[in-house]
Write a protein that holds these residues in place. Structure first.
Motif, mmCIF file in Angstrom:
data_model
loop_
_atom_site.group_PDB
_atom_site.id
_atom_site.type_symbol
_atom_site.label_atom_id
_atom_site.label_comp_id
_atom_site.label_asym_id
_atom_site.label_seq_id
_atom_site.Cartn_x
_atom_site.Cartn_y
_atom_site.Cartn_z
ATOM 1 N N GLU A 94 11.096 51.054 -39.423
ATOM 2 C CA GLU A 94 9.997 50.087 -39.505
ATOM 3 C C GLU A 94 10.538 48.685 -39.781
ATOM 4 N N TRP A 139 7.050 45.596 -51.055
ATOM 5 C CA TRP A 139 5.619 45.937 -50.995
ATOM 6 C C TRP A 139 5.391 47.332 -51.587
ATOM 7 N N ASP A 148 -2.351 52.538 -40.064
ATOM 8 C CA ASP A 148 -1.461 52.420 -41.225
ATOM 9 C C ASP A 148 -2.103 51.689 -42.396
ATOM 10 N N GLN A 159 -4.142 54.521 -49.908
ATOM 11 C CA GLN A 159 -3.925 53.066 -49.843
ATOM 12 C C GLN A 159 -5.178 52.320 -49.395
ATOM 13 N N HIS A 168 7.908 58.286 -41.724
ATOM 14 C CA HIS A 168 8.136 56.926 -41.229
ATOM 15 C C HIS A 168 9.541 56.811 -40.649
ATOM 16 N N HIS A 172 5.848 53.933 -36.729
ATOM 17 C CA HIS A 172 6.478 52.612 -36.507
ATOM 18 C C HIS A 172 7.525 52.597 -35.400
ATOM 19 N N ARG A 206 8.060 61.275 -47.326
ATOM 20 C CA ARG A 206 7.595 59.879 -47.177
ATOM 21 C C ARG A 206 8.435 59.109 -46.156
ATOM 22 N N PHE A 207 9.727 59.007 -46.430
ATOM 23 C CA PHE A 207 10.739 58.506 -45.485
ATOM 24 C C PHE A 207 12.104 58.827 -46.057
ATOM 25 N N HIS A 248 -2.800 56.075 -44.415
ATOM 26 C CA HIS A 248 -2.622 56.566 -45.792
ATOM 27 C C HIS A 248 -3.966 56.484 -46.509
ATOM 28 N N LEU A 265 8.277 45.430 -46.416
ATOM 29 C CA LEU A 265 8.146 46.845 -46.754
ATOM 30 C C LEU A 265 8.653 47.295 -48.128
HETATM 31 N N1 GUN Z 1 7.547 53.628 -45.495
HETATM 32 C C1 GUN Z 1 7.573 54.476 -46.544
HETATM 33 N N2 GUN Z 1 6.384 54.519 -47.168
HETATM 34 C C2 GUN Z 1 5.581 53.687 -46.479
HETATM 35 C C3 GUN Z 1 4.204 53.317 -46.640
HETATM 36 O O1 GUN Z 1 3.489 53.760 -47.538
HETATM 37 N N3 GUN Z 1 3.729 52.418 -45.736
HETATM 38 C C4 GUN Z 1 4.485 51.920 -44.730
HETATM 39 N N4 GUN Z 1 3.946 51.057 -43.875
HETATM 40 N N5 GUN Z 1 5.773 52.242 -44.577
HETATM 41 C C5 GUN Z 1 6.308 53.117 -45.442
#
Ligand code: GUN
Ligand code: ZN
Length: 436
Positions: A237, A98, A324, A84, A234, A273, A206-207, A81, A95
């Motif tokens: 994870e 965070w 990541d 980030q 993603h 992941h 994103r997810f 990313h 996660l």
């Molecule tokens: N899952 C959704 N967004 C993210 C991200 O920004 N980083 C990580 N590691 N997992 C995610």
């Protein structure tokens, strides 16, 4: 022309062909102790021994000699990313917390093009100083962030895959789009960037938790309209994340089935992941020829779990390495491999130096369906490579003096190495970075 020709002499190491099993890698290792690589217009025109190669040198081309170093194909980062970059080492959360505590506030800044430009420049420099020559990159929801990144990468002719994040729920308002705007913005970015120079585009929901079913349907529609565009997201994870997805999408068989249902699996789909995949999901990954980005520093930092790397061989699923950043803790693929080795150790498995090199180069290229263009020194491939200094510290020098052959030397480098070991990085035949 002579100007577009580069000749590099030194010690070369690469993997000649993709393999179906880890044990086959050893036979594909190519080690040329005194070699020559000639590139023309960004592509490898000649590669072999210095002895044989001299006669192929065009007149007037200066040979850059690296007698002490080791030259390997450029490292490939299959998940990172760029927004980030500034938040590596955010304390104390797994996660989902965070994301809310650290990530979303950071990403809000990227609506500002000037800010996005500044971080994109820093990010591309950081890739170069770590020997990473190709990456699959998350931007933010803002189209400005995508322009900023492709513009920065274009200055070095770096082959980069990136896309605008699609996200229409469970995030701050300033980071949310809508199904229609995500579709229209992504489409415009595909038209603007995909296949322009070395740039490639990835549709980037994103997810599953941050997209409504309506938005995932739009992502699938876009993928159907542009089949050679990538999909990047993603998957599986974190245990709480998986439980949340099952809650949000009760009609689907599981987490991966959400993406599969909306047409987002396939040979150009990369899922970061995959730490906790179920057997049916491994089968779906294989059947759809989808790829995994294994991100060991991130999985350890966020406490997500231990990725079962050996299953990728067993189930025949493509895998590459991802840093990541900023859940991961280093831009450096040597550091990433150092952690990957430990992830294997904790599961009673091994990760050899040559398998490590494979994942960081040709295997990563295969995961991105770019193994016809990247990953080794085969003729016609794009001339992206890294000049490694094996003795960047006193401790490394002591250890390398006692190395028992190239495999041991490479393993020691991967255990102790970092950006200090990156002497120079070549992109498309041109020196894009040299350590000062
Ligand atoms: N899952 C959704 N967004 C993210 C991200 O920004 N980083 C990580 N590691 N997992 C995610
Ligand atoms: Zn990520």
């Amino acid at each position: 022309s002579v100007v577009a020709t580069t000749a590099v002499r030194g010690r070369f190491l690469d993997i000649q062909n993709t393999v179906a099993q880890a044990r086959e890698i050893h036979d594909q290792v190519r080690y040329v102790e005194d070699g020559l690589l000639i590139s023309q217009n960004g592509k490898i025109q000649w590669f072999g021994s210095w002895q044989e190669g001299q006669q192929h040198l065009p007149v007037g081309v200066e040979v850059q000699h690296y007698p002490e170093q080791l030259i390997v194909p450029g490292f490939i980062d299959t998940h990172i990313h760029f927004p980030q970059t500034e938040m590596v080492g955010a304390y104390g959360e797994q996660l989902l917390e965070w994301l809310n505590t650290y990530t979303f506030p950071t990403e809000l800044q990227f609506s500002d093009k000037a800010y996005a430009d500044q971080i994109a420049q820093f990010f591309v420099q950081e890739l170069l100083k770590n020997g990473t020559t190709t990456a699959l990159v998350f931007c933010t929801v803002h189209t400005e962030s995508v322009d900023a990144l492709f513009e920065a990468a274009g200055q070095h002719q770096m082959r980069l895959i990136a896309g605008k994040v699609m996200m229409d729920r469970h995030a701050p308002e300033g980071l949310c789009d809508t199904p229609d705007s995500a579709y229209a913005d992504s489409k415009a970015l595909i038209e603007k960037w995909h296949g322009k120079g070395r740039n490639l585009y990835a549709i980037t929901p994103r997810f599953a938790p941050t997209s409504t079913p309506e938005q995932l349907a739009k992502a699938g529609q876009l993928k159907a309209e542009y089949p050679d565009v990538y999909v990047h997201t993603h998957l599986s994870e974190n245990k709480n994340e998986i439980a949340w997805v099952k809650d949000l999408f009760p009609e689907q068989q599981g987490y991966l089935d959400v993406y599969h249902h909306f047409g987002l699996t396939g040979s150009h789909s990369v899922f970061a992941h995959c730490v906790h995949l179920e057997d049916a999901e491994w089968d779906c990954m294989h059947q759809t020829d989808s790829a995994i980005a294994f991100c060991p520093t991130s999985n350890l930092f966020l406490g997500s779990g231990l990725f079962p790397l050996n299953k990728t061989w067993e189930k025949q699923v493509k895998v590459g390495l991802g840093t990541d950043i900023g859940a991961g803790t280093s831009f450096n693929q040597l550091q990433t491999l150092n952690e990957a080795y430990k992830v294997q150790q904790l599961q009673g498995d091994k990760l050899s130096a040559f398998e490590s090199l494979y994942h960081a180069t040709l295997g990563g290229a295969k995961a991105l369906s770019l193994d016809d263009k990247l990953g080794n020194f085969n003729l016609g491939k794009e001339a992206d490579f890294v000049v490694l200094d094996l003795k960047a510290t006193a401790l490394q020098a002591l250890r390398q003096q006692r190395a028992k052959g190239i495999e041991d030397a490479l393993f020691a480098l991967m255990t102790m190495g970092d950006d200090r070991n990156i002497h120079a990085t070549y992109i498309f035949g041109q020196k894009a970075y040299v350590q000062n």
